[in-house]
Design an enzyme around this catalytic site. Structure first.
Site, mmCIF file in Angstrom:
data_model
loop_
_atom_site.group_PDB
_atom_site.id
_atom_site.type_symbol
_atom_site.label_atom_id
_atom_site.label_comp_id
_atom_site.label_asym_id
_atom_site.label_seq_id
_atom_site.Cartn_x
_atom_site.Cartn_y
_atom_site.Cartn_z
ATOM 1 C CG ASP A 1 3.297 -22.191 -21.663
ATOM 2 O OD1 ASP A 1 3.385 -22.896 -20.648
ATOM 3 O OD2 ASP A 1 2.221 -21.991 -22.269
ATOM 4 C CE1 TYR B 1 -2.443 -23.350 -25.759
ATOM 5 C CE2 TYR B 1 -0.109 -22.886 -25.564
ATOM 6 C CZ TYR B 1 -1.376 -22.892 -25.021
ATOM 7 O OH TYR B 1 -1.562 -22.433 -23.737
ATOM 8 C CE LYS C 1 0.306 -24.693 -20.863
ATOM 9 N NZ LYS C 1 0.497 -24.014 -22.139
ATOM 10 C CG HIS D 1 -4.206 -27.042 -21.358
ATOM 11 N ND1 HIS D 1 -3.673 -27.060 -22.618
ATOM 12 C CD2 HIS D 1 -4.438 -25.737 -21.088
ATOM 13 C CE1 HIS D 1 -3.588 -25.810 -23.078
ATOM 14 N NE2 HIS D 1 -4.037 -25.000 -22.168
HETATM 15 N N1 NAP Z 1 -2.877 -22.794 -19.487
HETATM 16 C C1 NAP Z 1 -3.814 -22.142 -20.128
HETATM 17 O O1 NAP Z 1 -5.010 -22.486 -20.049
HETATM 18 C C2 NAP Z 1 -3.449 -20.967 -20.966
HETATM 19 C C3 NAP Z 1 -4.438 -20.154 -21.513
HETATM 20 C C4 NAP Z 1 -4.067 -19.053 -22.276
HETATM 21 C C5 NAP Z 1 -2.718 -18.782 -22.470
HETATM 22 N N2 NAP Z 1 -1.748 -19.609 -21.948
HETATM 23 C C6 NAP Z 1 -0.303 -19.344 -22.173
HETATM 24 O O2 NAP Z 1 -0.007 -18.007 -21.779
HETATM 25 C C7 NAP Z 1 0.602 -17.323 -22.885
HETATM 26 C C8 NAP Z 1 0.309 -15.845 -22.840
HETATM 27 O O3 NAP Z 1 -1.073 -15.587 -22.834
HETATM 28 P P1 NAP Z 1 -1.886 -15.019 -24.104
HETATM 29 O O4 NAP Z 1 -1.183 -15.396 -25.333
HETATM 30 O O5 NAP Z 1 -3.297 -15.447 -23.941
HETATM 31 O O6 NAP Z 1 -1.912 -13.448 -23.899
HETATM 32 P P2 NAP Z 1 -0.888 -12.266 -23.519
HETATM 33 O O7 NAP Z 1 0.512 -12.741 -23.509
HETATM 34 O O8 NAP Z 1 -1.464 -11.632 -22.316
HETATM 35 O O9 NAP Z 1 -1.130 -11.267 -24.723
HETATM 36 C C9 NAP Z 1 -0.808 -11.569 -26.056
HETATM 37 C C10 NAP Z 1 -1.407 -10.475 -26.923
HETATM 38 O O10 NAP Z 1 -0.852 -9.222 -26.563
HETATM 39 C C11 NAP Z 1 -0.165 -8.635 -27.660
HETATM 40 N N3 NAP Z 1 1.089 -8.075 -27.138
HETATM 41 C C12 NAP Z 1 2.166 -8.782 -26.719
HETATM 42 N N4 NAP Z 1 3.135 -7.955 -26.299
HETATM 43 C C13 NAP Z 1 2.651 -6.694 -26.425
HETATM 44 C C14 NAP Z 1 3.195 -5.406 -26.168
HETATM 45 N N5 NAP Z 1 4.415 -5.275 -25.669
HETATM 46 N N6 NAP Z 1 2.421 -4.328 -26.442
HETATM 47 C C15 NAP Z 1 1.178 -4.456 -26.937
HETATM 48 N N7 NAP Z 1 0.608 -5.666 -27.203
HETATM 49 C C16 NAP Z 1 1.342 -6.774 -26.955
HETATM 50 C C17 NAP Z 1 0.073 -9.767 -28.646
HETATM 51 O O11 NAP Z 1 0.050 -9.278 -29.975
HETATM 52 P P3 NAP Z 1 1.070 -9.775 -31.139
HETATM 53 O O12 NAP Z 1 1.289 -11.249 -30.969
HETATM 54 O O13 NAP Z 1 0.307 -9.428 -32.365
HETATM 55 O O14 NAP Z 1 2.332 -8.974 -30.999
HETATM 56 C C18 NAP Z 1 -1.134 -10.665 -28.387
HETATM 57 O O15 NAP Z 1 -2.262 -10.190 -29.081
HETATM 58 C C19 NAP Z 1 -0.014 -18.049 -24.082
HETATM 59 O O16 NAP Z 1 0.649 -17.761 -25.287
HETATM 60 C C20 NAP Z 1 0.092 -19.475 -23.636
HETATM 61 O O17 NAP Z 1 1.415 -19.957 -23.765
HETATM 62 C C21 NAP Z 1 -2.113 -20.687 -21.201
#
Ligand code: NAP
Length: 263
Positions: A32, A37, A62, A95
């Site tokens: 994704d 990004y 997106k 988005h």
């Molecule tokens: N459509 C939208 O508006 C929107 C908005 C936000 C996000 N997204 C999508 O959703 C994806 C995921 O959301 P997100 O990146 O915001 O947050 P997330 O996946 O909830 O969390 C990522 C964070 O958690 C840490 N982490 C990951 N696995 C872990 C584990 N097993 N144990 C402890 N910490 C862990 C990562 O650290 P490290 O990387 O340092 O390991 C990073 O800091 C995004 O990457 C993006 O593709 C979409």
């Protein structure tokens, strides 16, 4: 579409190539990304270098808020495709609805054209509230395949999920781990993790999966990329699922969609 994918928000172009390569090696097949990004090129590089055939991968990108509107979206899509180095994407999403600019219907109509032209295999939206979805269902032809929304144990999105389910729209959780936030330290989740010999992150991902939610955790840490994929060999009981449901605080990490007007 795989129920578990890999997110790359806040990953640089360079890091994206390494992280996506690791994710594909571990077994993820769904990636994704988004124009905003600024890592579509890095993601595309990992896809190009991978020995996994293109048709076995599921690539989502997106259209960003500043590219909304019918013609702008068609142009933005071509630019995304070029950066990714692909000739189609599996899923193209709006988005944010940014309702104050009132362009999301025209934007979605451009996605319908891309879908009919075969340039995208499926189309959907992100961050759409019920009123935005209702308008699309009234004014457009193709039902969005999914709505990608912020969702984690502290923001369970019960009502929106029920609305989506009743209209055959899948829910995909963004920030499924609350951006690595406090929820990973939650005592109840920690106890469940110990009981299953899993980590809190794995318990939370399992909760999403058993809720029929599509989930796209992000990590640039190789051990976590692996850990987050390893969630298909245990099951949470009905009581454990209910216990996690009860942690809801309606607490967001991101903006409410009606307040997002950043272009
Ligand atoms: N459509 C939208 O508006 C929107 C908005 C936000 C996000 N997204 C999508 O959703 C994806 C995921 O959301 P997100 O990146 O915001 O947050 P997330 O996946 O909830 O969390 C990522 C964070 O958690 C840490 N982490 C990951 N696995 C872990 C584990 N097993 N144990 C402890 N910490 C862990 C990562 O650290 P490290 O990387 O340092 O390991 C990073 O800091 C995004 O990457 C993006 O593709 C979409």
């Amino acid at each position: 579409m795989p129920q578990l994918g890999f997110g790359v928000w806040q990953v640089t172009d360079e890091e994206a190539t390494t992280a996506v390569a690791k994710a594909i090696e571990v077994g993820y097949r769904s990636i994704d990304t988004a124009m905003i990004y600024k890592n579509e090129k890095g993601v595309g590089e990992a896809i190009k270098n991978s020995s996994v055939p293109r048709e076995d991968l599921f690539i989502t990108t997106k259209v960003w808020n500043s590219d909304q509107g019918y013609e702008n979206t068609l142009r933005a899509f071509d630019e995304s495709l070029e950066r990714l180095g692909l000739d189609y994407v599996d899923l193209y999403l709006v988005h944010w609805p940014t309702p104050q600019f009132d362009e999301y219907v025209d934007t979605y109509k451009a996605l319908e054209k891309l879908y009919h032209d075969g340039k995208v295999k499926a189309i959907g939206v992100c961050n759409f509230e019920i009123e935005h979805l209702e308008r699309l269902l009234k004014e457009c032809e193709v039902v969005p395949v999914l709505n990608q929304i912020e969702c984690h144990p502290y923001l369970s999105q019960k009502e929106l999920k029920e609305y989506c389910a009743s209209h055959n729209i899948f829910v995909e959780a963004w920030s499924p781990l609350e951006q690595g936030g406090e929820v990973l330290q939650n005592e109840e989740i920690k106890l469940m993790a110990n009981a299953h010999k899993k980590s809190p992150a794995q318990v939370i991902l399992r909760w999403h999966i058993q809720n029929n939610t599509i989930v796209i955790p992000k990590s640039v840490t190789p051990s976590r990329i692996e850990e987050n994929f390893n969630v298909f060999d245990f099951e949470l009981s009905g009581d454990e699922m209910a216990q996690i449901d009860n942690l809801n605080k309606n607490r967001r990490r991101g903006k409410h969609p009606n307040e997002m007007n950043f272009r």
